[in-house]
Design a protein around this motif. Structure first.
Motif, PDB file in Angstrom:
ATOM      1  N   SER A   1       0.838  -1.201   0.000  1.00  0.00           N
ATOM      2  CA  SER A   1       0.000   0.000   0.000  1.00  0.00           C
ATOM      3  C   SER A   1       0.873   1.251   0.000  1.00  0.00           C
ATOM      4  N   THR A   2       0.295   2.349  -0.415  1.00  0.00           N
ATOM      5  CA  THR A   2       1.021   3.624  -0.397  1.00  0.00           C
ATOM      6  C   THR A   2       1.461   3.962   1.022  1.00  0.00           C
ATOM      7  N   ALA A   3       0.617   3.665   1.992  1.00  0.00           N
ATOM      8  CA  ALA A   3       0.961   3.949   3.388  1.00  0.00           C
ATOM      9  C   ALA A   3       2.168   3.127   3.835  1.00  0.00           C
ATOM     10  N   GLU A   4       2.229   1.850   3.432  1.00  0.00           N
ATOM     11  CA  GLU A   4       3.367   1.002   3.798  1.00  0.00           C
ATOM     12  C   GLU A   4       4.663   1.518   3.171  1.00  0.00           C
ATOM     13  N   ILE A   5       4.577   1.935   1.916  1.00  0.00           N
ATOM     14  CA  ILE A   5       5.775   2.458   1.248  1.00  0.00           C
ATOM     15  C   ILE A   5       6.250   3.729   1.936  1.00  0.00           C
ATOM     16  N   ARG A   6       5.340   4.590   2.293  1.00  0.00           N
ATOM     17  CA  ARG A   6       5.701   5.823   2.996  1.00  0.00           C
ATOM     18  C   ARG A   6       6.338   5.520   4.353  1.00  0.00           C
ATOM     19  N   GLU A   7       5.817   4.502   5.035  1.00  0.00           N
ATOM     20  CA  GLU A   7       6.361   4.147   6.351  1.00  0.00           C
ATOM     21  C   GLU A   7       7.782   3.605   6.227  1.00  0.00           C
ATOM     22  N   ILE A   8       8.038   2.789   5.204  1.00  0.00           N
ATOM     23  CA  ILE A   8       9.394   2.282   4.984  1.00  0.00           C
ATOM     24  C   ILE A   8      10.331   3.425   4.618  1.00  0.00           C
ATOM     25  N   GLU A   9       9.852   4.356   3.814  1.00  0.00           N
ATOM     26  CA  GLU A   9      10.684   5.508   3.446  1.00  0.00           C
ATOM     27  C   GLU A   9      11.012   6.361   4.669  1.00  0.00           C
ATOM     28  N   ALA A  10      10.062   6.471   5.589  1.00  0.00           N
ATOM     29  CA  ALA A  10      10.323   7.216   6.828  1.00  0.00           C
ATOM     30  C   ALA A  10      11.399   6.520   7.655  1.00  0.00           C
TER      31      ALA A  10
ATOM     32  N   PRO B   1      15.424   4.128  -3.041  1.00  0.00           N
ATOM     33  CA  PRO B   1      15.920   3.929  -4.411  1.00  0.00           C
ATOM     34  C   PRO B   1      14.756   3.692  -5.366  1.00  0.00           C
ATOM     35  N   ASP B   2      14.857   4.224  -6.571  1.00  0.00           N
ATOM     36  CA  ASP B   2      13.764   4.118  -7.540  1.00  0.00           C
ATOM     37  C   ASP B   2      13.347   2.675  -7.778  1.00  0.00           C
ATOM     38  N   PHE B   3      14.350   1.788  -7.904  1.00  0.00           N
ATOM     39  CA  PHE B   3      13.998   0.393  -8.172  1.00  0.00           C
ATOM     40  C   PHE B   3      13.237  -0.206  -6.999  1.00  0.00           C
ATOM     41  N   TYR B   4      13.634   0.095  -5.765  1.00  0.00           N
ATOM     42  CA  TYR B   4      12.947  -0.483  -4.611  1.00  0.00           C
ATOM     43  C   TYR B   4      11.522   0.049  -4.510  1.00  0.00           C
ATOM     44  N   ARG B   5      11.334   1.304  -4.854  1.00  0.00           N
ATOM     45  CA  ARG B   5       9.975   1.855  -4.846  1.00  0.00           C
ATOM     46  C   ARG B   5       9.099   1.113  -5.867  1.00  0.00           C
ATOM     47  N   TRP B   6       9.677   0.843  -7.052  1.00  0.00           N
ATOM     48  CA  TRP B   6       8.944   0.066  -8.051  1.00  0.00           C
ATOM     49  C   TRP B   6       8.629  -1.325  -7.517  1.00  0.00           C
TER      50      TRP B   6
ATOM     51  N   ALA C   1      24.129   4.114   1.714  1.00  0.00           N
ATOM     52  CA  ALA C   1      25.270   4.998   1.486  1.00  0.00           C
ATOM     53  C   ALA C   1      25.986   4.661   0.177  1.00  0.00           C
ATOM     54  N   ARG C   2      25.553   3.566  -0.477  1.00  0.00           N
ATOM     55  CA  ARG C   2      26.187   3.163  -1.735  1.00  0.00           C
ATOM     56  C   ARG C   2      25.128   2.991  -2.825  1.00  0.00           C
ATOM     57  N   PRO C   3      24.543   4.139  -3.266  1.00  0.00           N
ATOM     58  CA  PRO C   3      23.549   4.081  -4.338  1.00  0.00           C
ATOM     59  C   PRO C   3      24.207   3.710  -5.667  1.00  0.00           C
ATOM     60  N   MET C   4      23.425   3.078  -6.557  1.00  0.00           N
ATOM     61  CA  MET C   4      23.975   2.648  -7.841  1.00  0.00           C
ATOM     62  C   MET C   4      22.833   2.450  -8.849  1.00  0.00           C
ATOM     63  N   ARG C   5      22.862   3.172  -9.940  1.00  0.00           N
ATOM     64  CA  ARG C   5      21.935   3.001 -11.056  1.00  0.00           C
ATOM     65  C   ARG C   5      20.473   2.975 -10.606  1.00  0.00           C
ATOM     66  N   GLY C   6      20.063   3.955  -9.816  1.00  0.00           N
ATOM     67  CA  GLY C   6      18.692   4.010  -9.338  1.00  0.00           C
ATOM     68  C   GLY C   6      18.366   2.946  -8.326  1.00  0.00           C
ATOM     69  N   ASP C   7      19.374   2.357  -7.715  1.00  0.00           N
ATOM     70  CA  ASP C   7      19.219   1.242  -6.780  1.00  0.00           C
ATOM     71  C   ASP C   7      20.282   1.419  -5.695  1.00  0.00           C
ATOM     72  N   ALA C   8      20.659   0.345  -5.016  1.00  0.00           N
ATOM     73  CA  ALA C   8      21.693   0.447  -3.987  1.00  0.00           C
ATOM     74  C   ALA C   8      22.291  -0.925  -3.718  1.00  0.00           C
ATOM     75  N   LEU C   9      23.471  -0.924  -3.099  1.00  0.00           N
ATOM     76  CA  LEU C   9      24.179  -2.155  -2.756  1.00  0.00           C
ATOM     77  C   LEU C   9      23.341  -3.017  -1.825  1.00  0.00           C
ATOM     78  N   VAL C  10      23.368  -4.336  -2.048  1.00  0.00           N
ATOM     79  CA  VAL C  10      22.628  -5.291  -1.221  1.00  0.00           C
ATOM     80  C   VAL C  10      23.611  -6.161  -0.454  1.00  0.00           C
ATOM     81  N   LEU C  11      23.339  -6.381   0.829  1.00  0.00           N
ATOM     82  CA  LEU C  11      24.213  -7.193   1.678  1.00  0.00           C
ATOM     83  C   LEU C  11      23.384  -8.053   2.612  1.00  0.00           C
TER      84      LEU C  11
END
Length: 239
Positions: free
Chosen positions: A20-29, A36-41, A100-110
């Protein structure tokens, strides 16, 4: 990414449910910054249910992530954002973004445990991680002949040199990737490559190759060895 996944498995999106939009906003908070754009998608398309893309023991749903922050994580980390919860209690290595390591509209995964300072770097982007797994499950595993091994070089430009050979062999790269991951496809064969992402490119890439028959695989690897001077090493017991 959607075109790539739909080609691998037509109708795959029918099993997806977005957060839901509310869940996405909560994760962003919790992240304290724009996602990252890809994670939002990803959250918008399959943040509730990944369908056939789902992992056996890792829950990437927005609901599970938010529940973990409420129940197990005392306070959000300004750098690391939890995106996948590992349900295996024996080795609970959860999936995180390094924001802290954004890359191509995304970010490093660990991977790391909650409260554990030790980390294991996985993929340069979440996009690459999902595409690599999807390619393995829905493309390589469907081809009758396969092998795995590594490409080695004394120089740290393995991926760039591999690209030249794969272009000459008429492979396409359906998903953008960097020096530490490669996804290659053509009608009769497919290959995925990866290595732990570092500050500088590695001198090795581990690969999995599948094709319509063993002869096709041998020809592909022969061209790669001849055209790039890369050392092609096949794992013991492979054809």
């Amino acid at each position: 990414m959607e075109r790539f996944l739909a080609r691998l498995m037509p109708g795959i999106d029918l099993g997806w449910e977005g957060a839901s939009t509310a869940e996405i906003r909560e994760i962003e908070a919790l992240a304290g910054r724009p996602l990252p754009d890809f994670y939002r998608w990803f959250l918008a398309r399959m943040g509730r249910n990944m369908g056939a893309l789902g992992y056996a023991s890792v829950d990437f749903s927005a609901a599970r992530i938010l529940a973990c922050y409420r129940e197990e994580l005392r306070s959000p980390d300004p750098r690391y954002l939890l995106i996948g919860y590992e349900d295996d209690p024996v080795v609970p290595m959860h999936t995180w973004y390094d924001l802290a390591r954004p890359m191509r509209g995304d970010a490093l995964v660990l991977s790391r445990g909650i409260g554990d300072p030790l980390i294991q770097l996985d993929f340069e982007t979440f996009r690459e991680q999902l595409a690599w797994k999807a390619m393995l499950n829905f493309r390589l595993d469907a081809l009758p002949a396969s092998c795995k091994g590594s490409f080695k070089s004394h120089r740290a430009d393995v991926r760039a040199r591999l690209d030249q050979a794969m272009n000459a062999l008429n492979f396409e790269q359906p998903v953008p990737s960097g020096d530490f991951c490669g996804i290659f496809d053509r009608t009769d064969a497919a290959m995925i490559c990866s290595v732990t992402p570092r500050e500088e490119p590695e001198k090795i890439l581990f690969f999995r190759l599948a094709a319509a028959n063993a002869g096709t695989m041998r020809r592909i690897l022969g061209v790669i060895a001849r055209e790039t001077d890369l050392e092609v090493v096949i794992d013991p017991g492979q054809p």
